[in-house]
Design an enzyme around this catalytic site. Structure first.
Site, PDB file in Angstrom:
ATOM      1  N   LYS A 163      32.432  46.120  51.170  1.00 25.18           N
ATOM      2  CA  LYS A 163      32.295  45.902  52.601  1.00 25.18           C
ATOM      3  C   LYS A 163      31.318  46.920  53.198  1.00 25.18           C
ATOM      4  O   LYS A 163      31.217  48.054  52.724  1.00 25.18           O
ATOM      5  CB  LYS A 163      33.658  46.034  53.291  1.00 25.18           C
ATOM      6  CG  LYS A 163      34.662  44.927  52.926  1.00 25.18           C
ATOM      7  CD  LYS A 163      34.189  43.572  53.387  1.00 25.18           C
ATOM      8  CE  LYS A 163      35.267  42.507  53.201  1.00 25.18           C
ATOM      9  NZ  LYS A 163      34.790  41.155  53.517  1.00 25.18           N
ATOM     10  N   ASP A 192      29.081  42.795  51.567  1.00 21.05           N
ATOM     11  CA  ASP A 192      29.513  41.866  52.606  1.00 21.05           C
ATOM     12  C   ASP A 192      29.707  42.602  53.929  1.00 21.05           C
ATOM     13  O   ASP A 192      30.579  43.448  54.061  1.00 21.05           O
ATOM     14  CB  ASP A 192      30.846  41.221  52.188  1.00 21.05           C
ATOM     15  CG  ASP A 192      31.281  40.144  53.178  1.00 21.05           C
ATOM     16  OD1 ASP A 192      32.350  39.555  52.980  1.00 21.05           O
ATOM     17  OD2 ASP A 192      30.530  39.890  54.147  1.00 21.05           O
ATOM     18  N   GLU A 217      26.056  39.396  51.399  1.00 20.94           N
ATOM     19  CA  GLU A 217      26.934  38.354  51.928  1.00 20.94           C
ATOM     20  C   GLU A 217      27.020  38.470  53.450  1.00 20.94           C
ATOM     21  O   GLU A 217      27.347  39.546  53.968  1.00 20.94           O
ATOM     22  CB  GLU A 217      28.323  38.425  51.323  1.00 20.94           C
ATOM     23  CG  GLU A 217      29.269  37.364  51.867  1.00 20.94           C
ATOM     24  CD  GLU A 217      30.553  37.205  51.077  1.00 20.94           C
ATOM     25  OE1 GLU A 217      30.556  37.475  49.866  1.00 20.94           O
ATOM     26  OE2 GLU A 217      31.564  36.820  51.683  1.00 20.94           O
ATOM     27  N   ASP A 240      28.849  33.157  54.431  1.00 16.98           N
ATOM     28  CA  ASP A 240      30.310  33.049  54.574  1.00 16.98           C
ATOM     29  C   ASP A 240      30.641  32.510  55.972  1.00 16.98           C
ATOM     30  O   ASP A 240      30.804  31.308  56.153  1.00 16.98           O
ATOM     31  CB  ASP A 240      30.931  34.437  54.327  1.00 16.98           C
ATOM     32  CG  ASP A 240      32.445  34.451  54.459  1.00 16.98           C
ATOM     33  OD1 ASP A 240      33.069  35.396  53.965  1.00 16.98           O
ATOM     34  OD2 ASP A 240      33.008  33.516  55.060  1.00 16.98           O
ATOM     35  N   LYS A 264      35.844  29.521  52.897  1.00 16.72           N
ATOM     36  CA  LYS A 264      37.251  29.745  53.266  1.00 16.72           C
ATOM     37  C   LYS A 264      37.903  28.406  53.578  1.00 16.72           C
ATOM     38  O   LYS A 264      37.439  27.679  54.480  1.00 16.72           O
ATOM     39  CB  LYS A 264      37.346  30.659  54.483  1.00 16.72           C
ATOM     40  CG  LYS A 264      36.743  32.075  54.387  1.00 16.72           C
ATOM     41  CD  LYS A 264      36.585  32.624  53.050  1.00 16.72           C
ATOM     42  CE  LYS A 264      36.044  34.033  53.003  1.00 16.72           C
ATOM     43  NZ  LYS A 264      35.037  34.216  51.945  1.00 16.72           N
ATOM     44  N   TRP A 319      39.328  34.521  45.683  1.00 20.57           N
ATOM     45  CA  TRP A 319      39.899  35.786  46.151  1.00 20.57           C
ATOM     46  C   TRP A 319      41.292  35.533  46.679  1.00 20.57           C
ATOM     47  O   TRP A 319      41.545  34.514  47.319  1.00 20.57           O
ATOM     48  CB  TRP A 319      39.016  36.337  47.275  1.00 20.57           C
ATOM     49  CG  TRP A 319      39.433  37.678  47.820  1.00 20.57           C
ATOM     50  CD1 TRP A 319      39.074  38.902  47.343  1.00 20.57           C
ATOM     51  CD2 TRP A 319      40.301  37.914  48.937  1.00 20.57           C
ATOM     52  NE1 TRP A 319      39.647  39.893  48.110  1.00 20.57           N
ATOM     53  CE2 TRP A 319      40.411  39.317  49.077  1.00 20.57           C
ATOM     54  CE3 TRP A 319      40.985  37.093  49.819  1.00 20.57           C
ATOM     55  CZ2 TRP A 319      41.174  39.918  50.078  1.00 20.57           C
ATOM     56  CZ3 TRP A 319      41.744  37.681  50.827  1.00 20.57           C
ATOM     57  CH2 TRP A 319      41.840  39.081  50.943  1.00 20.57           C
TER      58      TRP A 319
END
Ligand code: 0XW
Ligand code: MG
Length: 368
Positions: A163, A192, A217, A240, A264, A319
């Site tokens: 992250k 990300d 990302e 994403d 997602k 994930w």
């Protein structure tokens, strides 16, 4: 078979380890678990859970309010006829994919139980016995990030998501370089930022990390910024948060903006919609992940089920949030990570999970 009753549960999933992103620190998201009961008494389970109110334009209380409209809209209908279920939900309420996803997932689980087949089989069958996973390293110091990356690789993890964002860009660059120094051959790194950088910052990072093997990302917030960045960037771009439906995915594939996706299930409205996007990604050789923002065993099982049907060559992994909240709804069959892979639940048809009556407590709402 017809849907006879829908029960809504509110389940806290507190982060037990630091879990932060550029926009927020995850504390205790309250997951929405839905239990769909058909006329024979069979029950299907679905779930939707946002990690924080900032991650995407939705929040957990809003999911439960959307179900006040969505649940009554599908009562009396056949849970196997998912095209009809989605048409009814879309006629009742525009948008709100997360609430629709919770009901969709419950209908897939219930369909599997009615037909005595796993969701994986209903989705076309597993291409992978165990599904590769990726693990998140939160925002911290270069030493923390490198130490975490070394620990994860010792545990068999070969996909790391670091992250970044929400702080001075030089700190991000230092962390990226520290992690790259300890990456073993064969370990993939995605950085990300959850929309956290400006395009100028993203260009600066890509230039500072030129020659380092990594992907970016969701480096910036909008599709327009990603298109601009693509022309100046040294690294593959994974999209994403900008993936909201099959149209946005198709657009970013055909424009060449996306080198892959972090998808997602609940943002896309459930397994039904994700299956169509899966088929588009397979047909265009576009790598994708199959996961969600947060959630318990139900959303994990849905993500792993769909992830199992991906062509391994184009799977960015599935994930699951379990390592961060350390809660299982089904202690025996709940998906868990073993040596860098996520296990598929084996508790029976549908999602393969087994729950005790009343284990989610008193329902927050009941529709019948
Ligand atoms: C790592 N995730 C799958 C979980 C976080 O909530 C956000 C998401 C991501 O890829 O950004
Ligand atoms: Mg992401």
């Amino acid at each position: 078979m017809a849907i006879q009753e829908i029960r809504i549960f509110c389940v806290p999933l507190a982060a037990k380890k630091l879990y932060n992103m550029s926009s927020s620190v995850v504390s205790t998201p309250f997951s929405t678990v839905v239990e769909v009961v058909d006329s024979s008494g069979l029950k299907g389970y679905g779930e939707a859970c946002l990690a924080s109110p900032q991650y995407q334009p939705a929040f957990n209380d809003g999911v439960r309010v959307s179900l006040e409209i969505l649940a009554p809209a599908i009562l009396g209908y056949d849970p196997i006829k998912l095209n009809v279920i989605h048409a009814l939900m879309n006629e009742a309420l525009d948008g709100h994919p997360e609430g629709k996803a919770a009901l969709d997932i419950a209908c897939w689980d219930l369909s599997g139980k009615i037909l005595d087949r796993s969701v994986v089989d209903l989705l076309g069958g597993a291409r992978q016995k165990n599904i590769i996973t990726y693990h998140v390293v939160g925002i911290g110091t270069p030493e923390y990030a490198a130490t975490e990356a070394e620990r994860l690789q010792r545990e068999g993890i070969t996909r790391i998501q670091l992250k970044a964002g929400g702080r001075p860009i030089d700190q991000d660059i230092e962390c990226i370089k520290a992690v790259c120094k300890v990456l073993q051959p064969g370990t993939d790194l995605a950085v990300d930022t959850n929309r956290g950088w400006t395009s100028a910052e993203a260009v600066k990072v890509s230039n500072a990390c030129a020659g380092l093997s990594l992907s970016l990302e969701q480096p910036c917030s909008t599709e327009a910024e990603l298109i601009q960045l693509k022309m100046q960037c040294n690294h593959p771009i994974i999209v994403d948060e900008n993936t909201t439906d099959i149209r946005s995915v198709a657009r970013m594939i055909s424009s060449g903006t996306a080198d892959g996706f972090g998808l997602k299930i609940t943002r896309l409205g459930g397994v039904t919609n994700m299956r169509a996007i899966r088929d588009l990604c397979i047909a265009t050789h576009t790598p994708m992940s199959s996961d969600d923002a947060w959630g318990g065993d139900i959303i994990a099982a849905a993500g792993v089920a769909l992830g199992a049907t991906l062509d391994p060559h184009f799977s960015r992994g599935a994930w699951i949030a379990h390592p961060y909240h350390q809660t299982h709804y089904d202690e025996v069959n709940g998906p868990r990570i073993e040596n860098g892979f996520v296990t598929l639940p084996k508790g029976g048809p549908g999602l393969g999970l087994v729950f005790k009556d009343g284990q989610f407590g008193e329902p927050a709402a009941v529709y019948s």
